[in-house]
Each structure stands twice: as structure tokens, then as C-alpha cells.
Design an enzyme around this catalytic site. Structure first.
Site, short mmCIF file in Angstrom:
data_model
loop_
_atom_site.label_atom_id
_atom_site.label_comp_id
_atom_site.label_asym_id
_atom_site.label_seq_id
_atom_site.Cartn_x
_atom_site.Cartn_y
_atom_site.Cartn_z
N ILE B 6 0.85 -1.11 -0.07
CA ILE B 6 0.13 -0.09 -0.06
C ILE B 6 0.81 1.14 0.14
CG2 ILE B 6 -1.81 1.36 1.17
CD1 ILE B 6 -2.30 -1.62 2.42
N ASN B 8 0.91 5.57 -1.31
CA ASN B 8 0.26 7.03 -1.07
C ASN B 8 -1.20 7.05 -2.00
OD1 ASN B 8 1.73 8.00 1.00
ND2 ASN B 8 3.30 8.20 -0.53
N THR B 9 -0.97 6.56 -2.98
CA THR B 9 -2.16 6.44 -4.01
C THR B 9 -2.95 5.08 -4.10
OG1 THR B 9 -0.79 6.34 -5.87
CG2 THR B 9 -1.16 8.40 -5.10
N HIS B 12 -1.75 -2.19 -3.82
CA HIS B 12 -1.39 -3.02 -5.02
C HIS B 12 -1.30 -4.18 -4.49
CE1 HIS B 12 2.26 -3.90 -8.32
NE2 HIS B 12 0.99 -4.35 -8.49
N ILE B 73 8.78 1.40 4.49
CA ILE B 73 8.67 -0.16 4.65
C ILE B 73 8.95 -0.74 3.49
CG2 ILE B 73 6.05 -0.19 4.67
CD1 ILE B 73 8.47 -2.61 6.59
N ASP B 74 8.31 -0.02 2.47
CA ASP B 74 8.63 -0.48 0.96
C ASP B 74 10.20 -0.60 0.57
OD1 ASP B 74 8.63 2.14 1.11
OD2 ASP B 74 7.59 2.51 -0.66
N ASP B 89 13.83 2.03 -6.95
CA ASP B 89 12.35 1.82 -7.02
C ASP B 89 11.73 3.39 -7.39
OD1 ASP B 89 9.55 1.57 -6.39
OD2 ASP B 89 10.19 0.73 -4.43
N SER B 92 6.47 7.72 -6.75
CA SER B 92 6.23 9.36 -6.77
C SER B 92 7.80 9.82 -6.21
CB SER B 92 5.26 9.45 -5.73
OG SER B 92 5.48 8.90 -4.58
N SER B 144 16.33 22.45 -25.22
CA SER B 144 15.77 22.48 -23.84
C SER B 144 15.46 21.20 -23.47
CB SER B 144 14.69 23.46 -23.96
OG SER B 144 15.26 25.06 -24.09
#
Lengths: 205, 205
Positions: B6, B8-9, B12, B73-74, B89, B92, B144
Site C-alpha cells: 500500500i 500513498n495512492t 497494490h 517499509i517498501d 524503486d 512518486s 531545452s
């Protein structure tokens, strides 16, 4: 001779050896009567200055064919100032440009100190730390503040040092970055040096 | 055996070999009757799951003395899955951790793809580009889009490769980063592999 380097937030003047800044929001450029030799990355300010006869845009006197079209004029002028270097200009963005025997070899853009601090904070409140510029770059971090500091600073350091060129630091956050790039040359007035060279070459005064 | 990672979004899940995601905002964890072995970096979700008997937090079965207190923890579970690697990993945030002979050696945190894209855009509308993952890392950019792509990707690449360890890629943006880290091992299910090892070691099922 009055020089001015205009960014997104301020007019940065050099009058002989004395430099000072004025806020772009409040400063009225028409209050200056002397000739001012300037560069500007600020398109709003540019529009105003084009109407003032004593403000002379020296970017018109640079051979821009060596550079790319959307490259900031401040980066170009810094490159014009040096022959062999990797130039780090640390402002709202950190631009890194390579000049070799006077030729521009390309460059990259990295987020500035404040921008990157906000980025981490926005990813998670758990990453809302200021950066530790006294970080030991040889040790993999085992705490959150050092983990983001290393992420921001060591990645930049590893890439810059891989080019094995003299490192020249300039810009508003150059002093902080000097703690990381310990052997870098610190040149606060690099942009002004470049401007002077362009003025001399073009015989503007 | 039902596993869940689990963030923030999203929740899984891995059910045997099939994985799927549920939005943290809308998913009701109490609708599942089977035992779920989970890890979570989401404190709001954690509070709910603590009240559900069939949701088993496997983080309680890890020897956390090897890690640091605020480490996600991930990241810990990914490190537990491997013996010798530098683990990227890419979510985000992009976390980079080193494990050597099964020992955690430390790690750093870099902004994720979406976060970094926003950062450049916020610095200047002139830097509002998507990243070019097909960038040639051996050439200093002269436009750029490549200048920000190189700033984001090559700095990370230079630092990661300097450790001379096998690179393992996981997370939602791993496929994009694989274009840069061409010789990396791609392991979508690394976290789940780590979770299985912990469950086996703790004889949970």
C-alpha cells in the site's frame, strides 16, 4: 560603465566594482539616465527596455550560431567568459554548461535549491527537510535528511565531476554548492566578466 | 495467499501471479474476507487496517535494527529481497538503496518522474517539456528538452553506476527508466518477492 543582468526576479547591477539588486516588480528602469549594458531572460522586462534608448541589449553582439535557440542568454554569456570549464550557475535552476577551447559543448538544466526543496516536500511531508550541505558524499545516507540531500547533491556532483574539467561556480546559491564542490572556482561576477568581454569585442564603449 | 503493498495512492494486490490496483480513496478494505499480508507507507490506511483482523502487517516480522527509523517499509522490503544490488524503486519518489551481502548499506531519495516534470515546469514555462527517455547520455544536450532530460536522468545514472553493482529496477516508472539503465534487471514484483521471503522466514503461512 553600468552593467545589468536581469533574471526572473531581479535586476542585478554592477557599477564599477559595486553590485546591487532591484526587484523586477517594483524597479522603474526609466529612472536611470546613464547608459546601461544589459542582458535579460525576462521577456516582460525586455519589452519595456526596448523602448528606452539608454538601455543597450548586448545580446545583439554575440555570435549566437554557436548556441541553441532557446538557450538562456545568461548561460551564453557565462560560456563566453571562459575557455575551458564546466560552469555551474546556481539560481532558480542550476544550469551546467561545458566550454572546451572556447567552444560550447552543450549543457544541462537541474532544479535549483529552492525548487528541489519544494519538490521533496510536495512528494511527502516526511521529506520536508532543508538540505544538509555538509553531507559526506562518500557515505550512503541512513537518515531522511541526508537521503534527500544526497539525492539532490551527490547525483549532480557525480555527473559534473565525470567530465574532469575545472568547475566554476556562480549564481545566487553558489556559496552553498561550494561546500559540495570543494575545489571549484567561485566567481560571483562571471556573468559580468562575460558581458565586459562582449562589450570590449564589439567596441561598444 | 493474498499480498498487498500500500502506497500513498493505491493498494497494490498480488493474488497468486495476478496483480491489480485499487485506489486508496475509494477502496473499502473490509470487503475482503481472506487473510491479506500487507505493508503500507500510508498512515491513514494503516489506522483502518489495524482494526481488521484478517489484514496482517508483516512489517512486524522484520528485524528493523538494520534500517533507520524513518525509512519507508517498501524500501526495507525491497532490500530484504536481495543480497547484492543497487535497487531503484521508481514511484512518486525514486528511492535508491544499496544491499551488500544482505546488509543494508544506505540509500538516497530522488524525485520521481512526475514530481520532477512539475518542478521544471514551475521554474519556468520555458522548461515545460516531457522527458526524453531515448536521450543519448554520452552527448551534452543542445536543446531545452534534452537539457532537462539529461539534468534529471544522467545525474541519477552517473551516481548509480559509480557504485558498480547490479542495478535492479522496480516501481511504477521502472519501464521508462529501463531505457536509461539498459543493463538493469527489471523486477516488477520485487516488493512482493521480499514480502514472500519475510512471510516464509516468520512462518506466517
Amino acid at each position: 560603465m553600468l552593467l545589468c543582468d536581469i533574471g526572473n526576479t531581479s535586476y542585478h547591477f554592477l557599477d564599477a566594482e559595486k553590485d546591487y539588486k532591484k526587484d523586477v516588480k517594483s524597479f522603474d528602469a526609466s529612472t536611470i539616465n546613464d547608459n546601461v549594458y544589459y542582458i535579460s531572460v525576462n521577456s516582460e522586462v525586455n519589452a519595456v527596455l526596448k523602448t528606452l534608448k539608454n538601455w543597450i541589449d548586448i545580446s545583439d553582439f554575440i555570435d549566437k550560431s554557436k548556441y541553441y535557440e532557446t538557450m538562456g542568454i545568461d548561460r551564453i554569456v557565462a560560456v563566453e567568459a571562459l575557455q575551458n570549464a564546466i560552469i555551474i550557475d546556481a539560481g532558480s535552476a542550476i544550469t551546467v554548461d561545458i566550454v572546451n577551447n572556447g567552444d560550447f559543448k552543450g549543457g544541462f538544466i537541474y532544479p535549483g535549491v529552492d525548487a528541489m526543496r519544494k519538490t521533496y516536500k510536495n512528494i511527502s511531508p516526511a521529506l520536508d527537510y532543508s538540505f544538509n550541505f555538509d553531507l559526506d558524499l562518500d557515505i550512503m545516507p541512513k537518515n531522511s535528511q541526508d537521503a534527500i540531500s544526497y539525492g539532490f547533491l551527490k547525483t549532480l556532483y557525480s555527473e559534473v565531476m565525470s567530465h574532469e574539467l575545472p568547475v566554476v561556480l556562480t549564481g545566487g546559491n553558489a556559496k552553498e554548492l561550494q561546500k559540495i564542490f570543494k575545489n571549484a572556482f567561485f566567481d560571483e561576477k562571471l556573468i559580468f566578466d562575460g558581458m565586459k568581454q562582449i562589450i570590449k569585442k564589439a567596441k561598444l564603449c
